[in-house]
Write a protein that holds these residues in place. Structure first.
Motif, PDB file in Angstrom:
ATOM      1  N   SER A   1       0.813  -1.220   0.000  1.00  0.00           N
ATOM      2  CA  SER A   1       0.000   0.000   0.000  1.00  0.00           C
ATOM      3  C   SER A   1       0.839   1.259   0.000  1.00  0.00           C
ATOM      4  CB  SER A   1      -0.926   0.008   1.232  1.00  0.00           C
ATOM      5  OG  SER A   1      -1.775   1.126   1.214  1.00  0.00           O
ATOM      6  N   THR A   2       2.082   1.164   0.493  1.00  0.00           N
ATOM      7  CA  THR A   2       2.934   2.354   0.578  1.00  0.00           C
ATOM      8  C   THR A   2       4.212   2.233  -0.246  1.00  0.00           C
ATOM      9  OG1 THR A   2       3.932   1.455   2.608  1.00  0.00           O
ATOM     10  CG2 THR A   2       2.099   2.992   2.868  1.00  0.00           C
ATOM     11  N   GLU A   3       4.574   1.029  -0.707  1.00  0.00           N
ATOM     12  CA  GLU A   3       5.837   0.845  -1.415  1.00  0.00           C
ATOM     13  C   GLU A   3       5.675   0.470  -2.887  1.00  0.00           C
ATOM     14  OE1 GLU A   3       8.582  -1.683   0.594  1.00  0.00           O
ATOM     15  OE2 GLU A   3       8.418  -0.621   2.502  1.00  0.00           O
ATOM     16  N   ASN A   4       4.521  -0.070  -3.272  1.00  0.00           N
ATOM     17  CA  ASN A   4       4.320  -0.471  -4.668  1.00  0.00           C
ATOM     18  C   ASN A   4       3.954   0.720  -5.551  1.00  0.00           C
ATOM     19  OD1 ASN A   4       4.733  -3.106  -3.883  1.00  0.00           O
ATOM     20  ND2 ASN A   4       2.973  -3.895  -4.998  1.00  0.00           N
ATOM     21  N   GLU A   5       4.066   0.520  -6.864  1.00  0.00           N
ATOM     22  CA  GLU A   5       3.500   1.495  -7.786  1.00  0.00           C
ATOM     23  C   GLU A   5       2.018   1.637  -7.458  1.00  0.00           C
ATOM     24  OE1 GLU A   5       2.593   2.158 -12.554  1.00  0.00           O
ATOM     25  OE2 GLU A   5       3.692   0.388 -11.875  1.00  0.00           O
ATOM     26  N   ARG A   6       1.523   2.876  -7.407  1.00  0.00           N
ATOM     27  CA  ARG A   6       0.153   3.085  -6.950  1.00  0.00           C
ATOM     28  C   ARG A   6      -0.356   4.462  -7.358  1.00  0.00           C
ATOM     29  NH1 ARG A   6       3.992   3.876  -3.433  1.00  0.00           N
ATOM     30  NH2 ARG A   6       3.947   5.647  -1.984  1.00  0.00           N
ATOM     31  N   THR A   7      -1.645   4.644  -7.246  1.00  0.00           N
ATOM     32  CA  THR A   7      -2.251   5.964  -7.395  1.00  0.00           C
ATOM     33  C   THR A   7      -3.053   6.241  -6.130  1.00  0.00           C
ATOM     34  OG1 THR A   7      -4.353   5.215  -8.346  1.00  0.00           O
ATOM     35  CG2 THR A   7      -2.511   5.585  -9.876  1.00  0.00           C
ATOM     36  N   THR A   8      -3.198   7.504  -5.793  1.00  0.00           N
ATOM     37  CA  THR A   8      -4.027   7.899  -4.654  1.00  0.00           C
ATOM     38  C   THR A   8      -5.003   8.970  -5.111  1.00  0.00           C
ATOM     39  OG1 THR A   8      -2.204   7.464  -3.105  1.00  0.00           O
ATOM     40  CG2 THR A   8      -4.032   8.798  -2.296  1.00  0.00           C
ATOM     41  N   VAL A   9      -6.271   8.801  -4.741  1.00  0.00           N
ATOM     42  CA  VAL A   9      -7.323   9.765  -5.061  1.00  0.00           C
ATOM     43  C   VAL A   9      -8.095  10.055  -3.781  1.00  0.00           C
ATOM     44  CG1 VAL A   9      -9.395  10.220  -6.435  1.00  0.00           C
ATOM     45  CG2 VAL A   9      -7.526   8.861  -7.413  1.00  0.00           C
ATOM     46  N   ALA A  10      -8.478  11.317  -3.586  1.00  0.00           N
ATOM     47  CA  ALA A  10      -9.308  11.699  -2.450  1.00  0.00           C
ATOM     48  C   ALA A  10     -10.549  12.412  -2.948  1.00  0.00           C
ATOM     49  CB  ALA A  10      -8.535  12.592  -1.487  1.00  0.00           C
ATOM     50  N   VAL A  11     -11.680  12.093  -2.346  1.00  0.00           N
ATOM     51  CA  VAL A  11     -12.958  12.709  -2.694  1.00  0.00           C
ATOM     52  C   VAL A  11     -13.602  13.275  -1.434  1.00  0.00           C
ATOM     53  CG1 VAL A  11     -15.330  12.261  -3.483  1.00  0.00           C
ATOM     54  CG2 VAL A  11     -13.386  11.279  -4.728  1.00  0.00           C
ATOM     55  N   ASP A  12     -14.052  14.519  -1.503  1.00  0.00           N
ATOM     56  CA  ASP A  12     -14.838  15.121  -0.427  1.00  0.00           C
ATOM     57  C   ASP A  12     -16.311  14.910  -0.728  1.00  0.00           C
ATOM     58  OD1 ASP A  12     -12.599  15.941   0.894  1.00  0.00           O
ATOM     59  OD2 ASP A  12     -12.791  18.070   0.420  1.00  0.00           O
ATOM     60  N   THR A  13     -17.036  14.352   0.233  1.00  0.00           N
ATOM     61  CA  THR A  13     -18.451  14.050   0.037  1.00  0.00           C
ATOM     62  C   THR A  13     -19.320  15.227   0.479  1.00  0.00           C
ATOM     63  OG1 THR A  13     -18.786  13.088   2.238  1.00  0.00           O
ATOM     64  CG2 THR A  13     -17.925  11.633   0.515  1.00  0.00           C
ATOM     65  N   ALA A  14     -20.622  15.123   0.196  1.00  0.00           N
ATOM     66  CA  ALA A  14     -21.565  16.205   0.508  1.00  0.00           C
ATOM     67  C   ALA A  14     -21.699  16.437   2.015  1.00  0.00           C
ATOM     68  CB  ALA A  14     -22.931  15.892  -0.098  1.00  0.00           C
ATOM     69  N   ASN A  15     -21.428  15.406   2.823  1.00  0.00           N
ATOM     70  CA  ASN A  15     -21.536  15.571   4.274  1.00  0.00           C
ATOM     71  C   ASN A  15     -20.165  15.786   4.926  1.00  0.00           C
ATOM     72  OD1 ASN A  15     -20.835  12.929   3.622  1.00  0.00           O
ATOM     73  ND2 ASN A  15     -21.777  12.055   5.448  1.00  0.00           N
ATOM     74  N   ASN A  16     -19.244  16.375   4.133  1.00  0.00           N
ATOM     75  CA  ASN A  16     -17.944  16.833   4.645  1.00  0.00           C
ATOM     76  C   ASN A  16     -17.022  15.708   5.114  1.00  0.00           C
ATOM     77  OD1 ASN A  16     -18.574  19.633   4.258  1.00  0.00           O
ATOM     78  ND2 ASN A  16     -19.865  19.522   6.106  1.00  0.00           N
ATOM     79  N   ALA A  17     -17.178  14.533   4.565  1.00  0.00           N
ATOM     80  CA  ALA A  17     -16.238  13.442   4.839  1.00  0.00           C
ATOM     81  C   ALA A  17     -15.235  13.382   3.697  1.00  0.00           C
ATOM     82  CB  ALA A  17     -16.978  12.114   4.957  1.00  0.00           C
ATOM     83  N   ARG A  18     -14.002  13.064   4.024  1.00  0.00           N
ATOM     84  CA  ARG A  18     -12.973  12.888   3.003  1.00  0.00           C
ATOM     85  C   ARG A  18     -12.615  11.399   2.929  1.00  0.00           C
ATOM     86  NH1 ARG A  18      -8.211  17.091   2.130  1.00  0.00           N
ATOM     87  NH2 ARG A  18     -10.092  18.139   1.321  1.00  0.00           N
ATOM     88  N   VAL A  19     -12.800  10.827   1.753  1.00  0.00           N
ATOM     89  CA  VAL A  19     -12.525   9.409   1.533  1.00  0.00           C
ATOM     90  C   VAL A  19     -11.357   9.288   0.563  1.00  0.00           C
ATOM     91  CG1 VAL A  19     -13.440   7.252   0.594  1.00  0.00           C
ATOM     92  CG2 VAL A  19     -14.907   8.727   1.988  1.00  0.00           C
ATOM     93  N   VAL A  20     -10.377   8.493   0.940  1.00  0.00           N
ATOM     94  CA  VAL A  20      -9.187   8.271   0.116  1.00  0.00           C
ATOM     95  C   VAL A  20      -9.229   6.847  -0.409  1.00  0.00           C
ATOM     96  CG1 VAL A  20      -6.660   8.151   0.125  1.00  0.00           C
ATOM     97  CG2 VAL A  20      -7.828   9.947   1.427  1.00  0.00           C
ATOM     98  N   PHE A  21      -8.843   6.659  -1.667  1.00  0.00           N
ATOM     99  CA  PHE A  21      -8.756   5.307  -2.204  1.00  0.00           C
ATOM    100  C   PHE A  21      -7.531   5.192  -3.097  1.00  0.00           C
ATOM    101  CE2 PHE A  21     -12.014   7.918  -4.058  1.00  0.00           C
ATOM    102  CZ  PHE A  21     -11.809   7.899  -5.428  1.00  0.00           C
ATOM    103  N   ARG A  22      -7.016   3.983  -3.167  1.00  0.00           N
ATOM    104  CA  ARG A  22      -5.696   3.779  -3.775  1.00  0.00           C
ATOM    105  C   ARG A  22      -5.682   2.532  -4.649  1.00  0.00           C
ATOM    106  NH1 ARG A  22      -2.084   4.429   0.888  1.00  0.00           N
ATOM    107  NH2 ARG A  22      -2.379   6.639   0.424  1.00  0.00           N
ATOM    108  N   GLN A  23      -5.284   2.701  -5.912  1.00  0.00           N
ATOM    109  CA  GLN A  23      -5.009   1.562  -6.796  1.00  0.00           C
ATOM    110  C   GLN A  23      -3.575   1.113  -6.532  1.00  0.00           C
ATOM    111  OE1 GLN A  23      -5.712   4.040 -10.312  1.00  0.00           O
ATOM    112  NE2 GLN A  23      -6.988   2.389 -11.105  1.00  0.00           N
ATOM    113  N   ILE A  24      -3.376  -0.183  -6.385  1.00  0.00           N
ATOM    114  CA  ILE A  24      -2.040  -0.704  -6.080  1.00  0.00           C
ATOM    115  C   ILE A  24      -1.655  -1.769  -7.090  1.00  0.00           C
ATOM    116  CG2 ILE A  24      -0.597  -1.836  -4.343  1.00  0.00           C
ATOM    117  CD1 ILE A  24      -2.624  -0.804  -2.252  1.00  0.00           C
ATOM    118  N   ALA A  25      -0.537  -1.559  -7.767  1.00  0.00           N
ATOM    119  CA  ALA A  25      -0.015  -2.575  -8.680  1.00  0.00           C
ATOM    120  C   ALA A  25       0.558  -3.733  -7.869  1.00  0.00           C
ATOM    121  CB  ALA A  25       1.067  -1.979  -9.574  1.00  0.00           C
ATOM    122  N   GLY A  26       0.604  -4.908  -8.466  1.00  0.00           N
ATOM    123  CA  GLY A  26       1.128  -6.075  -7.775  1.00  0.00           C
ATOM    124  C   GLY A  26       2.255  -6.728  -8.543  1.00  0.00           C
TER     125      GLY A  26
END
Length: 217
Positions: free
Chosen positions: A131-156
């Motif tokens: 999750s922290t050492e592989n090739e990866r992308t990180t995206v963050a989305v702010d929702t309508a109720n002020n929550a921030r959700v992060v999601f990450r694609q991870i190569a294997g």
């Protein structure tokens, strides 16, 4: 069902190789050519299966966290997310085998506020450090109720190409595509601590359909 646009290069190479190898095997091997042609057709079938995009009815989700990919829930734990949130959160990890649909979907509805590509290693996707050492992308989305959700694609170890199409400022809609991972890997979703988790380790998920968690109203 249709094929994903990321299939073009791979499918072209496999088709050319199949036709050329099949032609020469028929010409030189005669009756034994089937021993070459059948495995080639199996590989072609697997490539077509891998790049499939099934038709799915995507609903409207406001507070629900939707499974971003087809796969298996392999991790649910509390961690300190250091790249974006910089605080304690809940991580849900979903592992994709090469036989799963590999389209990546937004897990939440909101606005894209962060995106970044990270070059890295190719540890096996279920390795905790991937999750922290592989090739990866990180995206963050702010929702309508002020929550921030992060999601990450991870190569294997097998997956050597990850793509994401979103940009900062884009409107994210839960269940709709934002990227693709080739040939098996993992998606991590990082959620606020007060999120209600509705999945468990070992669950099989269907991207864009299954609700894996619910944000606090």
């Amino acid at each position: 069902m249709k094929l994903h646009k990321e299939s073009k290069g791979t499918l072209t190479i496999v088709l050319i190789f199949t036709v050329v190898a099949g032609f020469f095997s028929i010409h030189y091997l005669k009756i034994w050519s089937l021993s070459v042609i059948i495995p080639l057709l199996v590989v072609l079938g697997l490539v077509l299966w891998f790049f499939r995009v099934p038709n799915r009815q995507i609903g409207d989700y406001l507070h629900d966290i939707i499974a971003p990919v087809d796969g298996k829930v392999v991790m649910i734990k509390e961690i300190e997310e250091q790249e974006v949130l910089k605080e304690r959160c809940i991580q849900i990890s979903i592992f994709m085998s090469p036989l799963n649909v590999h389209m990546c979907r937004y897990p939440v509805t909101g606005k894209v506020v962060y995106k970044k590509y990270h070059p890295g290693k190719y540890l096996v996707a279920w390795h905790e450090k991937s999750s922290t050492e592989n090739e990866r992308t990180t995206v963050a989305v702010d929702t309508a109720n002020n929550a921030r959700v992060v999601f990450r694609q991870i190569a294997g170890y097998v997956a050597r190409r990850i793509v994401f199409y979103c940009n900062e400022g884009d409107e994210a809609k839960a269940g709709y595509e934002f990227g693709f991972i080739k040939f098996g890997s993992r998606m991590d979703v990082f959620l606020p601590m007060d999120t209600e988790i509705l999945c468990k380790i070992g669950d099989k998920t269907k991207g864009g359909i299954d609700v894996i968690a619910k944000l606090k109203d």
